[in-house]
Design an enzyme around this catalytic site. Structure first.
Site, PDB file in Angstrom:
ATOM      1  N   SER A 223      -3.618 -45.408  28.337  1.00 23.50           N
ATOM      2  CA  SER A 223      -3.289 -46.171  27.118  1.00 23.50           C
ATOM      3  C   SER A 223      -3.235 -47.665  27.457  1.00 23.50           C
ATOM      4  O   SER A 223      -3.691 -48.515  26.685  1.00 23.50           O
ATOM      5  CB  SER A 223      -1.935 -45.746  26.560  1.00 23.50           C
TER       6      SER A 223
ATOM      7  N   LYS B 176       6.335 -49.155  24.446  1.00 23.80           N
ATOM      8  CA  LYS B 176       5.113 -48.339  24.455  1.00 23.80           C
ATOM      9  C   LYS B 176       5.529 -46.879  24.446  1.00 23.80           C
ATOM     10  O   LYS B 176       6.378 -46.472  25.238  1.00 23.80           O
ATOM     11  CB  LYS B 176       4.332 -48.634  25.755  1.00 23.80           C
TER      12      LYS B 176
ATOM     13  N   LYS C   7       9.336 -44.395  32.985  1.00 25.58           N
ATOM     14  CA  LYS C   7       7.993 -43.989  33.387  1.00 25.58           C
ATOM     15  C   LYS C   7       7.044 -45.185  33.553  1.00 25.58           C
ATOM     16  O   LYS C   7       6.321 -45.294  34.537  1.00 25.58           O
ATOM     17  CB  LYS C   7       7.486 -43.084  32.258  1.00 25.58           C
TER      18      LYS C   7
ATOM     19  N   THR D 184      -3.610 -37.423  30.689  1.00 18.26           N
ATOM     20  CA  THR D 184      -2.310 -36.907  31.136  1.00 18.26           C
ATOM     21  C   THR D 184      -2.518 -35.745  32.105  1.00 18.26           C
ATOM     22  O   THR D 184      -1.898 -35.692  33.181  1.00 18.26           O
ATOM     23  CB  THR D 184      -1.460 -36.480  29.921  1.00 18.26           C
TER      24      THR D 184
ATOM     25  N   ASN E 150      -2.855 -30.296  24.509  1.00 19.42           N
ATOM     26  CA  ASN E 150      -3.715 -31.326  25.095  1.00 19.42           C
ATOM     27  C   ASN E 150      -3.461 -31.528  26.592  1.00 19.42           C
ATOM     28  O   ASN E 150      -4.383 -31.437  27.414  1.00 19.42           O
ATOM     29  CB  ASN E 150      -3.505 -32.642  24.328  1.00 19.42           C
TER      30      ASN E 150
ATOM     31  N   LYS F 141       9.365 -44.808  21.467  1.00 16.92           N
ATOM     32  CA  LYS F 141       8.956 -43.488  20.990  1.00 16.92           C
ATOM     33  C   LYS F 141       9.177 -43.417  19.501  1.00 16.92           C
ATOM     34  O   LYS F 141      10.045 -44.123  18.959  1.00 16.92           O
ATOM     35  CB  LYS F 141       9.781 -42.382  21.667  1.00 16.92           C
TER      36      LYS F 141
END
Ligand code: NAD
Length: 432
Positions: free
Chosen positions: A362, A73, A97, A193, A224, A109
């Site tokens: 997510s 992810k 994480k 976030t 963002n 990623k």
């Protein structure tokens, strides 16, 4: 290439942080070996038909770091300085994480080396679709689920999700998160976030017995993650005294209002050219213009780093005068600078905890897509608060109990969970 964009040692630097964790947790050698390398690293050439008819090919990557706890992810970055080294490092941080906040995911990623600002909107859409065609074989709700990152947003995820549906000959919304709500995106994802980082800061401030009104914050970056963090922190009473973007910074002793800044930024106004206060707009009464990197050395309670990696390094760490650092970006402090901050007793709230709000929501999007449910924004925000506070409390308490930095405690929490999974899976018998 500047220090900020030099990724040559990024992965070694990231891995060097593992050694102390391995020692402290007494991780078996086989699990250590597995955690030192990504599972899969795919390099692709991403062809794009430009508006003038020419074909351009951009280098791209998708890296799946570890799949012990679940499918890979992680976001997709469009940036001229993206390298395989950077994508690999970011996928490693994603693995840690996800485990820190107990999500059933491994790390992944992706990235394309491109300047998205030099592309028209249609070229950007062709790039997004072409990238998905290039990596589709390794994607899917049970294999690898991409999401937005630097220079990719809900609109780009919508194009990518549509392309994946075409390839799969069906609707597979759980294959990509961070989509627009109209295509199955979760409410609350865009601000997640920043919102998550604020929850972690709140918890830290409460433990340090600091009232929000007394806490001054400088925010590096105004994208963002930074904007939503600054907006929500301002609403909670923190004093946002400075913000910056890639072109410059602004400062006000009495505190800036992030919303009118964003309104002008969306009209392509630079921070240095904005209207600061008149009859219809008021960012703050007295605004001072600063050079971009001057923000990093302001005397504030909290320096929130929300731009890119390697922003605080050996050459500038001794000029940092903030009393604490909040890492909203991934890897904004190098390990050498981190060691120096620890020596000086400056606490750092690490990225692998502070910026997990995005991946947590997510995950909620993926759950909603798989169950066919649609949760109200309040429900998403409440679940985010509950999870991030519970996991952050575990990290902060562990740091105190084991007399280690918050980063070391977060890594211990994450790596312990992954290593335990590796052992339970029996992978350590691979070589027998
Ligand atoms: P973004 O592209 O929306 O914003 C990046 C911002 O940083 C821009 O305003 C840019 O002008 C600014 N910037 C770039 N270089 C700078 C510099 N040297 N000094 C000051 N400002 C600079 O990206 P984002 O999604 O907000 O991501 C920012 C960071 O947060 C990245 O490290 C990303 O990996 C991390 N992150 C983002 C999310 C998410 O959900 N968006 C989740 C987790 C982590």
């Amino acid at each position: 290439m500047s220090r900020q964009t030099d990724h040559a040692n990024l992965f070694d630097d990231a891995r060097s942080r593992l050694e102390a964790v391995f020692e402290a947790l007494d991780v078996p050698a086989d699990a250590r070996e597995r955690l030192m390398q990504p599972n899969l690293s795919l390099q692709v050439s991403v062809p794009v038909r430009m508006d003038d008819g020419r074909l351009k090919v951009f280098p791209g990557w998708r890296v799946q770091y570890n799949d012990t706890l679940g499918p890979a992810k992680g976001g997709i970055r469009f940036h001229p300085n993206v390298t395989q080294e950077e994508v690999t490092t970011l996928s490693f941080w994603m693995a840690v994480k996800c485990a820190v906040v107990d999500l059933p995911y491994g790390g992944g990623k992706g990235g394309v080396q491109v300047d998205p600002k030099a592309l028209s909107r249609l070229e950007l859409e062709r790039l997004a679709r072409s990238y998905v065609r290039s990596i589709a074989d390794v994607m899917g709700p049970d294999r690898d689920i991409p999401a937005p990152d630097v220079n990719t947003n809900a609109m780009v995820m919508g194009w990518m999700a549509d392309e994946f549906d075409h390839l799969a000959r069906g609707k597979v919304p759980a294959a990509i998160t961070g989509k627009p709500p109209a295509l199955g995106g979760s409410l609350g994802r865009v601000a997640a976030t920043g919102r998550g980082a604020l929850h972690v800061l709140d918890l830290w401030a409460a433990r340090a017995e600091r009232r929000t009104e007394d806490v001054t914050v400088a925010v590096q970056g105004f994208g963002n993650a930074a904007y939503h963090f600054a907006r929500l922190a301002h609403a909670r009473g923190y004093r946002i005294v400075a913000v910056s973007d890639s072109k410059g910074a602004i400062y006000s002793e009495e505190g800036l209002d992030p919303d009118p800044i964003m309104v002008q930024k969306r009209r392509n106004q630079r921070l240095h050219d904005m209207v600061y206060c008149n009859d219809s707009v008021c960012i703050a009464e007295n605004v001072e213009k600063l050079d971009r990197d001057d923000l990093l050395t302001l005397e504030v309670d909290v320096l929130a780093l929300a731009a890119l990696e390697n922003q605080i390094h050996e050459d500038n760490v001794d000029q940092v005068r903030a009393k604490a650092l909040l890492e909203i970006a991934n890897g904004p402090v190098t390990s050498a600078a981190d060691a120096r901050l620890e020596e000086r007793g400056v606490p750092v709230i690490p990225d692998v905890l502070a910026n997990t709000g995005g991946v947590i929501v997510s995950y909620y999007e993926w759950v909603q897509n798989r169950t066919g449910e649609r949760w109200a924004e309040e429900e998403v925000n409440a679940r985010l608060a509950e999870r991030i506070e519970r996991q952050s409390r575990l990290v902060l308490e562990r740091a105190e109990r084991e007399s280690v930095s918050n980063r070391q405690a977060a890594y211990r929490q994450g790596i312990e969970r992954i290593a335990n999974g590796i052992l339970k899976r029996g992978n350590c018998q691979d070589s027998d």
